[in-house]
Design an enzyme around this catalytic site. Structure first.
Site, PDB file in Angstrom:
ATOM      1  N   GLY A  20       0.258   3.970 -12.726  1.00 12.27           N
ATOM      2  CA  GLY A  20       1.475   3.258 -12.330  1.00 12.27           C
ATOM      3  C   GLY A  20       1.590   1.832 -12.849  1.00 12.27           C
ATOM      4  O   GLY A  20       1.480   1.556 -14.051  1.00 12.27           O
ATOM      5  N   TYR A 163       0.972  -0.708   5.807  1.00 17.12           N
ATOM      6  CA  TYR A 163       1.240  -1.169   4.440  1.00 17.12           C
ATOM      7  C   TYR A 163       1.992  -2.503   4.453  1.00 17.12           C
ATOM      8  O   TYR A 163       1.637  -3.449   3.723  1.00 17.12           O
ATOM      9  CB  TYR A 163       2.042  -0.090   3.721  1.00 17.12           C
ATOM     10  CG  TYR A 163       2.336  -0.353   2.272  1.00 17.12           C
ATOM     11  CD1 TYR A 163       1.382  -0.118   1.296  1.00 17.12           C
ATOM     12  CD2 TYR A 163       3.592  -0.827   1.868  1.00 17.12           C
ATOM     13  CE1 TYR A 163       1.652  -0.340  -0.045  1.00 17.12           C
ATOM     14  CE2 TYR A 163       3.882  -1.051   0.534  1.00 17.12           C
ATOM     15  CZ  TYR A 163       2.902  -0.810  -0.425  1.00 17.12           C
ATOM     16  OH  TYR A 163       3.178  -1.042  -1.748  1.00 17.12           O
TER      17      TYR A 163
END
Ligand code: NAP
Length: 256
Positions: A20, A163
């Site tokens: 990514g 997160y």
């Protein structure tokens, strides 16, 4: 200096370099002349990235390395290996390793919370500390540490309490590191991506992606390369008077 050569003779470390955004950062730094240490928890994906890096510019030599950023022992080993091979620590470090383990607050387990904090927040601390210690110890004149946060660290996101907390945390960490390390010539900044197409977001249901895209003023998800471009700017001397900053790369999503 022309972007194409501004990182010649810079040694750079990219965590999460196997996939990514981290992979795109490795490609961009290498394309500007840097030597890149591609560090990832997966040896296979780190090697895959290594295989696609440009390496024909002056003095370039890349390497792949396995690291678990949540382990101090693993990071110490990595930084030692880098110094053994290159006789210097990396003067650019991009913290791009990160994970998600999504669940609603009401059902999230302690393990899910802890693991995401360990990798995203503690991992960024451990890598930043190890690189800064090595730079200060060898009297390096300058350094740039870039940490990939997230726009959800600012605005929150349903299902991502762990997160979002980890990403809010890296901004506080970065601003503090910037204050402490400025006197050693080390700059610390964050990049805050919005929704970027990567293996991480491939996990998000299509329905949610469509909804998110409709919220983005620019009407599309971002590309890893668009985040990498900003990381390369922050890595380079073109950003020499920028420290403690967070730059949003979101296509306008959740702008003020
Ligand atoms: P990705 O494709 O999953 O890449 C993350 C990489 O980090 C993977 O190669 C992963 O390996 C590696 N990794 C995971 N745990 C690690 C550990 N403990 N030590 C070392 N490496 C580890 O995700 P991405 O979307 O590129 O995300 C890169 C960064 O951008 C992350 O910090 C993420 O939070 C942030 N970000 C992404 C988006 C987005 O929309 N994609 C938005 C905002 C912020 P494995 O695949 O083997 O686990």
């Amino acid at each position: 200096m022309a972007a194409a050569t501004r990182l010649i003779s810079r040694l750079t470390l990219v965590t999460g370099g196997g996939s990514g955004i981290g992979r795109a950062v490795c490609q961009r730094l290498a394309s500007e002349g840097a030597s890149v240490v591609v560090a990832d928890i997966s040896e296979e994906s780190a090697n895959e990235t290594l295989g696609i890096l440009r390496s024909d510019l002056k003095g370039q030599g890349h390497m792949a390395a396995v690291v678990d950023v949540s382990s101090k022992e693993s990071i110490t080993k990595l930084v030692t290996n880098i110094q053994t091979r290159y006789f210097q620590p990396p003067s650019v470090c991009v913290n791009a390793a990160g994970i998600t383990q999504d669940d609603f607050l009401l059902s999230m387990t302690e393990e899910q919370f802890d693991r995401v904090i360990q990798v995203n927040l503690k991992g960024s601390f451990l890598v930043t500390q190890a690189v800064a210690q090595a730079l200060v110890a060898c009297g390096a004149p300058k350094g740039s540490i870039v940490t990939v946060g997230s726009i959800v660290g600012k605005v929150g996101n349903i299902g991502q309490v762990n997160y979002a907390a980890s990403k809010a945390g890296v901004e506080g960490l970065t601003r503090t590191a910037a204050k402490e390390l400025s006197r050693f010539g080390i700059r610390c900044n964050c990049v805050l991506p919005g929704f970027i197409s990567t293996p991480m977001t491939d996990k998000v249901p299509e329905k949610v992606i469509t909804k998110m895209k409709s919220l983005v003023p620019m009407g599309r998800m971002g590309e890893s390369a668009e985040v990498a471009d900003v990381c390369a700017f922050l890595a380079s001397d073109d950003s020499r008077y920028i420290t403690g900053a967070s730059i949003e790369v979101t296509g306008g999503l959740f702008m003020g």
